[in-house]
Motif scaffolding. Structure first.
Motif, PDB file in Angstrom:
ATOM      1  N   ALA A 158      11.687  41.961   3.291  1.00  0.00           N
ATOM      2  CA  ALA A 158      11.616  40.729   2.490  1.00  0.00           C
ATOM      3  C   ALA A 158      10.518  39.817   3.036  1.00  0.00           C
ATOM      4  O   ALA A 158       9.834  39.117   2.275  1.00  0.00           O
ATOM      5  N   GLY A 159      10.323  39.846   4.360  1.00  0.00           N
ATOM      6  CA  GLY A 159       9.226  39.083   4.970  1.00  0.00           C
ATOM      7  C   GLY A 159       7.870  39.572   4.476  1.00  0.00           C
ATOM      8  O   GLY A 159       6.976  38.772   4.152  1.00  0.00           O
TER       9      GLY A 159
ATOM     10  N   SER B  37      21.210  30.614  10.504  1.00  0.00           N
ATOM     11  CA  SER B  37      21.412  29.358  11.228  1.00  0.00           C
ATOM     12  C   SER B  37      20.190  28.984  12.069  1.00  0.00           C
ATOM     13  O   SER B  37      20.106  27.876  12.587  1.00  0.00           O
ATOM     14  N   ARG B  38      19.244  29.924  12.221  1.00  0.00           N
ATOM     15  CA  ARG B  38      18.055  29.637  13.038  1.00  0.00           C
ATOM     16  C   ARG B  38      16.784  29.481  12.212  1.00  0.00           C
ATOM     17  O   ARG B  38      15.681  29.501  12.733  1.00  0.00           O
ATOM     18  N   LEU B  39      16.934  29.362  10.915  1.00  0.00           N
ATOM     19  CA  LEU B  39      15.742  29.282  10.048  1.00  0.00           C
ATOM     20  C   LEU B  39      14.951  27.997  10.287  1.00  0.00           C
ATOM     21  O   LEU B  39      15.517  26.964  10.551  1.00  0.00           O
TER      22      LEU B  39
ATOM     23  N   LEU C 178      19.971  38.735   0.916  1.00  0.00           N
ATOM     24  CA  LEU C 178      19.928  37.666  -0.094  1.00  0.00           C
ATOM     25  C   LEU C 178      20.592  36.392   0.435  1.00  0.00           C
ATOM     26  O   LEU C 178      20.178  35.282   0.106  1.00  0.00           O
ATOM     27  N   TYR C 179      21.605  36.564   1.297  1.00  0.00           N
ATOM     28  CA  TYR C 179      22.247  35.399   1.920  1.00  0.00           C
ATOM     29  C   TYR C 179      21.202  34.592   2.712  1.00  0.00           C
ATOM     30  O   TYR C 179      21.124  33.363   2.608  1.00  0.00           O
ATOM     31  N   VAL C 180      20.389  35.313   3.484  1.00  0.00           N
ATOM     32  CA  VAL C 180      19.359  34.630   4.290  1.00  0.00           C
ATOM     33  C   VAL C 180      18.272  34.047   3.386  1.00  0.00           C
ATOM     34  O   VAL C 180      17.851  32.896   3.561  1.00  0.00           O
TER      35      VAL C 180
ATOM     36  N   PHE D 125      25.625  38.798  11.671  1.00  0.00           N
ATOM     37  CA  PHE D 125      24.224  38.871  12.104  1.00  0.00           C
ATOM     38  C   PHE D 125      23.361  38.044  11.141  1.00  0.00           C
ATOM     39  O   PHE D 125      22.535  37.221  11.553  1.00  0.00           O
ATOM     40  N   ALA D 126      23.605  38.245   9.834  1.00  0.00           N
ATOM     41  CA  ALA D 126      22.824  37.500   8.829  1.00  0.00           C
ATOM     42  C   ALA D 126      23.069  35.997   8.956  1.00  0.00           C
ATOM     43  O   ALA D 126      22.131  35.194   8.857  1.00  0.00           O
ATOM     44  N   LYS D 127      24.320  35.627   9.193  1.00  0.00           N
ATOM     45  CA  LYS D 127      24.634  34.198   9.341  1.00  0.00           C
ATOM     46  C   LYS D 127      23.953  33.616  10.569  1.00  0.00           C
ATOM     47  O   LYS D 127      23.440  32.484  10.541  1.00  0.00           O
TER      48      LYS D 127
END
Ligand code: NAI
Ligand code: MG
Length: 334
Positions: free
Chosen positions: A283-284, A332-334, A21-23, A326-328
């Motif tokens: 989620a994708g 950061s690469r979205l 959910l963070y991502v 890992f999620a962060k």
């Protein structure tokens, strides 16, 4: 604004769901979450494994993102996951397997295939299971219907068309299981004839397993019955580096549930080191299902870039990162 039902689940479930959910929040997709309980958490809070409020939420929103659920041994449903698939007639289990960089995949070769598994019939109907009184003989009934076969094979061909894939392989054992696998194969041939633009071939399941290990690149979409699909999709997860990277969608006409293929991993629960990628990839699939393919690609792109950079990978991938770092790194690469 699209509202989805979110089931945080058991074991590592809440940890990988928070990370996911963070991502998703970082993507600013305009999703809103309705949290619902299932599994052990629900049993403790509401006295039942699958509360009516949870079913109602999924019925209403038609889309759920679900973390793994622990099925307690003895009593209740044989499996909450199987029960959910039954309740909502989620007939198509769609499990992509794709090679990612820097995983522990056994082969460097490129794997990119989707297993489409019939999710409601075959050997998993949960009926006709008996053991004789003397304990010497066990019987299991399998059931395959033309309707069930037709809709799953049609789903596979439509998926191939929609995603620009070229080939569907029908995996069966009709040479031995003449009635059940025979009806599935016969129906599959009829459906395949209606898709002249998609190549179709047939393969007997044991050979298919050998071919998957030796030459996985020959496969594009696989369609098969319940038991074979269960086994083959795990084989495929193994080919591409393990459970932390294997997502799955359970799709029906009125609802769809997206998840990781893995379970609640009690051995690492609470340690903050679970790999969130399988649920993120689920989620994708959910974004694809919602018609937001560009956003799904954006998410997968950020995951691949993070794996490529070996940035904050979790221990199962050989790194020293945590679920959250890992999620962060992905966000950061979205
Ligand atoms: P599991 O998939 O939970 O764990 C198998 C192994 O893989 C463990 O060593 C675990 O640490 C590792 N693993 C799994 N996911 C991981 C991740 N994201 N990152 C890093 N390592 C990971 O299978 P197990 O132990 O057989 O089952 C545990 C519970 O999960 C059982 O109660 C089972 O019923 C339930 N389960 C639920 C599923 C679902 O909700 N869809 C699917 C499979 C099992
Ligand atoms: Mg399985």
């Amino acid at each position: 604004m699209t509202t989805i039902t979110v089931i945080r689940g058991d074991g590592i479930g809440p940890e990988i769901m928070d990370a996911t959910l963070y991502v998703l929040d970082a993507m600013q997709l305009g999703l809103s979450y309705e949290f619902a309980d299932a599994g052990m958490v629900a049993l403790e809070k509401h006295g039942e494994l699958l509360p009516e409020a949870t079913l109602e939420s999924i019925r209403k929103n038609r889309i759920a993102l679900k973390s793994p659920l622990t099925t307690p041994v003895g009593g209740g449903f044989s499996s909450i996951n199987v029960e959910l698939r039954k309740r909502f007639d989620l007939y198509a289990n769609v499990r992509p397997a794709r090679s990612f960089p820097n995983t522990k995949a056994r082969f460097p070769g490129h794997v990119d295939l989707i297993t489409v598994r019939e999710n409601t019939e075959g050997a998993y109907i949960g009926e006709g299971q008996s053991v004789s009184e003397d304990g010497e003989t066990a019987v299991l009934t399998q059931k395959v219907t033309r309707k069930g076969s037709e809709r799953i094979v049609r789903y596979a061909f439509d998926l191939a068309r929609k995603t620009g894939r070229k080939k569907v392989t029908v995996v069966h054992k009709a040479n031995i299981l003449k009635s059940t696998s025979g009806l599935f194969l016969k129906t599959a041939r009829e459906v395949a004839a209606q898709y002249p633009d998609i190549e179709c071939n047939e393969m007997i399941v044991d050979n298919a397993c050998m071919q998957l290990v030796m030459r996985p690149e020959q496969f594009d979409v696989i369609v098969t019955t319940n038991l074979f699909g269960d086994i083959i999709s795990d084989l495929c997860a193994g080919l591409v580096g393990g459970l932390g990277l294997a997502p799955g969608a359970n799709i029906g006409t009125d609802a769809a549930i997206f998840e990781a293929v893995h379970g609640s991993a009690p051995d690492i629960a609470g340690k903050g080191i679970a790999n969130p990628c399988a649920l993120l990839l689920g989620a994708g699939q959910m974004l694809d299902h919602l018609g937001r393919t560009d956003q799904a690609e954006r998410l997968r792109g950020a995951i691949v870039a993070t794996l490529e950079a070996k940035d904050s990978l979790t221990p199962d991938l050989g790194g020293t990162g945590t679920t959250q770092t890992f999620a962060k790194a992905i966000a950061s690469r979205l």
